[in-house]
Design an enzyme around this catalytic site. Structure first.
Site, short mmCIF file in Angstrom:
data_model
loop_
_atom_site.label_atom_id
_atom_site.label_comp_id
_atom_site.label_asym_id
_atom_site.label_seq_id
_atom_site.Cartn_x
_atom_site.Cartn_y
_atom_site.Cartn_z
CB CYS A 177 -0.86 0.01 1.26
SG CYS A 177 -1.63 -1.57 1.63
CB ALA A 178 3.68 1.78 -2.19
CB ALA A 179 0.36 6.01 -3.36
N GLY A 219 4.45 7.23 -1.06
CA GLY A 219 5.73 6.58 -1.27
C GLY A 219 6.86 6.87 -0.30
N GLY A 220 6.55 7.55 0.81
CA GLY A 220 7.63 7.87 1.76
C GLY A 220 8.35 6.61 2.25
CE LYS A 221 4.75 4.53 6.63
NZ LYS A 221 3.84 5.54 6.04
CD GLU A 256 -2.12 3.58 -3.65
OE1 GLU A 256 -1.43 3.40 -2.63
OE2 GLU A 256 -3.37 3.63 -3.62
CG ASP A 263 1.72 2.74 5.91
OD1 ASP A 263 1.44 2.66 7.11
OD2 ASP A 263 1.85 3.83 5.32
CB CYS A 294 -1.74 6.69 10.73
SG CYS A 294 -2.90 6.91 9.40
N1 SAM Z 1 2.72 3.76 2.66
C1 SAM Z 1 2.27 5.04 2.14
C2 SAM Z 1 3.39 6.06 2.35
O1 SAM Z 1 4.27 5.84 3.14
O2 SAM Z 1 3.39 7.08 1.66
C3 SAM Z 1 0.96 5.46 2.71
C4 SAM Z 1 -0.11 4.44 2.49
S1 SAM Z 1 -1.72 4.91 2.98
C5 SAM Z 1 -1.64 4.80 4.68
C6 SAM Z 1 -2.65 3.50 2.56
C7 SAM Z 1 -2.78 3.23 1.07
O3 SAM Z 1 -3.57 2.03 0.90
C8 SAM Z 1 -3.52 4.32 0.28
O4 SAM Z 1 -2.67 4.81 -0.72
C9 SAM Z 1 -4.72 3.61 -0.33
O5 SAM Z 1 -5.01 4.01 -1.64
C10 SAM Z 1 -4.29 2.15 -0.30
N2 SAM Z 1 -5.43 1.19 -0.28
C11 SAM Z 1 -6.73 1.45 -0.10
N3 SAM Z 1 -7.46 0.32 -0.20
C12 SAM Z 1 -6.60 -0.67 -0.46
C13 SAM Z 1 -6.74 -2.07 -0.70
N4 SAM Z 1 -7.93 -2.67 -0.69
N5 SAM Z 1 -5.62 -2.78 -0.97
C14 SAM Z 1 -4.41 -2.17 -1.02
N6 SAM Z 1 -4.23 -0.87 -0.78
C15 SAM Z 1 -5.30 -0.12 -0.51
#
Ligand code: SAM
Length: 481
Positions: free
Chosen positions: A123-125, A127-129, A147, A192, A245
């Site tokens: 769940c990368a966007a 993208g900081g991690k 993502e 994440d 979070c």
């Molecule tokens: N790891 C990211 C960073 O460090 O920038 C932040 C991730 S954010 C907390 C959670 C992400 O999970 C969102 O970008 C969201 O679009 C994605 N997401 C939402 N539903 C999801 C699903 N069913 N499966 C995978 N990813 C999902």
């Protein structure tokens, strides 16, 4: 601030069930100014540079204030508004630092990717991690950053390009599809997870409205299914880091205990060595805003069975550089000529050791067999270095991608092909705005042709010298407005 009533009810009940967690000051913490942080790239900087660099990011800097749980992570002064000030900073454009909330620096530090590993950030966007994981891999092994949301995957792509990571694949997929395609493939997976976002309330007031609409009830089944898909993709002996979070126990500790009930071979790896956070009795971790210096966060590190080295040799997934047809080779030959003009012999060797491939005219460098990802929505495989184009005179030339410049270190570039602009140089802003800039006699650049323009020792992009002018090659979409 006014917190959602449902949140207060659930949190009161949490503290009543957990008298071991001090509640005093918790609600008051939402009225404090949110903390801001930056994480320096460890590919592009060394710790001794951080103090000098942070002065250019934080206007009221007094002394380095490191984030205890993240190498290269620092707090900014309280009044630094990270999005407004850091997003225009040339060092940010060069990928020298990433603005990141301090708690959000914990999961990738816990995952601690090693060069040569195959790592998935599910769940990368934005993208900081993922960028931090890419740094840890040091160009060896593979980062797959996924993502599910297409719009958000564009920000992920841009951040990965800015960080200069060469060995990544970016996917825009549902976790179940990746699990079907790549069972048992990954050494490490970061989840994440999307969550109810309670830890974001003080930073982002819109998080409260979103919580009222989509509370924990709607997200718990999603988190459960993401974890189950991750289990399929993880090899035996591999590791998962799961983070959120939010404070909601159903999304955090209870999510993990039910996962371990469904998959009993998993064990939690505790991290007592990490200071400045709150350690739970079962080895999972929290950042509590009233006790620790960060927004609310949960993080747990698990291993699948016994922690073991990979059994399937990684070489099984590496591309063999099959001879290309003459027409396909042409693009790479032009790229090589281009690179040989601006890079030192060692720099050229470093970049061209990675096998190349062609996609619709574009030249990509990638170590891994792209067939692995067949059938998945791939945003990018490997490093796009540019493509060959015909000039109006009918001559084939190589047009480099700007992301290529961001993978160079200053040492890889021939000294007379690198223009280092200082912070006080007015040409720096003009370059980032896409304007033509003047070449000065003491710039150290000689002769016409393509050069790399950078801030200090960090490359930003390409320019083309013609006499005393430098034509701007900084991409339109990346320019400051
Ligand atoms: N790891 C990211 C960073 O460090 O920038 C932040 C991730 S954010 C907390 C959670 C992400 O999970 C969102 O970008 C969201 O679009 C994605 N997401 C939402 N539903 C999801 C699903 N069913 N499966 C995978 N990813 C999902």
């Amino acid at each position: 601030m006014k917190l959602p009533e449902k949140f207060i009810k659930e949190t009161d009940s949490f503290f009543a069930r957990h008298p071991e967690v001090p509640s005093e000051g918790f609600y008051e913490s939402f009225d404090k100014i949110p903390l801001h942080g930056v994480r320096f790239s460890r590919t592009k900087t060394v710790p001794s540079q951080h103090e000098g660099l942070i002065k250019h990011i934080d206007p009221t800097f007094t002394a380095l204030d490191p984030v205890e749980w993240c190498e290269g992570g620092y707090y900014l002064s309280e009044d630094t508004d990270d999005t407004r000030k850091t997003g225009r900073n040339p060092l940010y454009h060069a990928g020298v630092f990433y603005p990141q909330e301090p708690s959000a620096m914990l999961p990738a530090q816990v995952l601690s990717a090693k060069p040569g590993e195959i790592v998935l950030d599910l769940c990368a966007a934005p993208g900081g991690k993922a960028c931090r994981i890419g740094e840890d891999l040091k160009g060896k092994g593979l980062l797959v950053a996924n993502e599910i949301n297409y719009e958000r995957s564009k920000a992920l792509l841009r951040n990965i390009e800015r960080s200069g990571i060469t060995n990544s694949v970016i996917l825009n997929e549902n976790p179940d599809n990746i699990a079907k395609r790549l069972p048992g493939f990954f050494d490490k997976i970061l989840i994440d997870a999307p969550c109810s976002g309670e830890g974001m309330f003080r930073r982002d007031r819109s998080a409260c409205a979103s919580y009222e609409k989509y509370g924990p009830e709607s997200i718990v089944p999603v988190q459960r299914s993401i974890l189950d898909a991750a289990d399929i993709m993880l090899r035996e002996g591999g590791e998962i880091v799961y983070s959120t979070c939010t404070f909601c126990e159903e999304e955090d500790e209870l999510m993990i205990s039910s996962f371990i009930e469904r998959h009993p071979s998993y064990q939690i790896i505790p991290h007592p060595e990490i200071k400045g956070i709150t350690h739970n009795a079962n080895g999972s971790m929290r950042v509590w805003p009233h006790m620790n210096r960060g927004d609310g966060h949960f993080c747990v590190h698990m291993v699948k069975g016994e922690k073991t080295a990979r059994q399937t040799p990684i070489s099984g997934y590496v591309r063999s550089n099959k001879p290309l047809k003459a027409s396909e080779r042409r693009g790479f030959d032009l790229a090589r000529e281009f690179l040989a003009d601006i890079l030192t012999d060692a720099g050229l060797e470093e970049i061209t050791r990675i096998p190349y491939t062609n996609h619709s005219g574009g030249v990509f460098l990638i170590d891994f067999d792209e067939n692995l990802f067949k059938g998945l929505k791939v945003c990018k495989t490997g490093l796009y270095i540019g493509d060959s184009r015909l000039t109006s005179a009918g001559k084939s030339v190589f047009a480099p991608s700007n992301s290529l410049a961001l993978t160079f270190s200053k040492e890889m570039i021939k000294p007379d092909r690198y223009l280092a602009l200082g912070f006080d140089d007015p040409r720096l802003e003009r370059y980032l705005k896409g304007e033509t800039i003047q070449l000065m006699p003491d710039d150290g650049v000689t002769g016409n042709g393509t050069i790399v323009v950078g801030i200090g020792s960090a490359p930003l992009g390409f320019g083309k010298v013609g006499g005393t002018q430098i034509k701007n090659m900084y991409p339109k979409a990346w320019r400051l407005i």
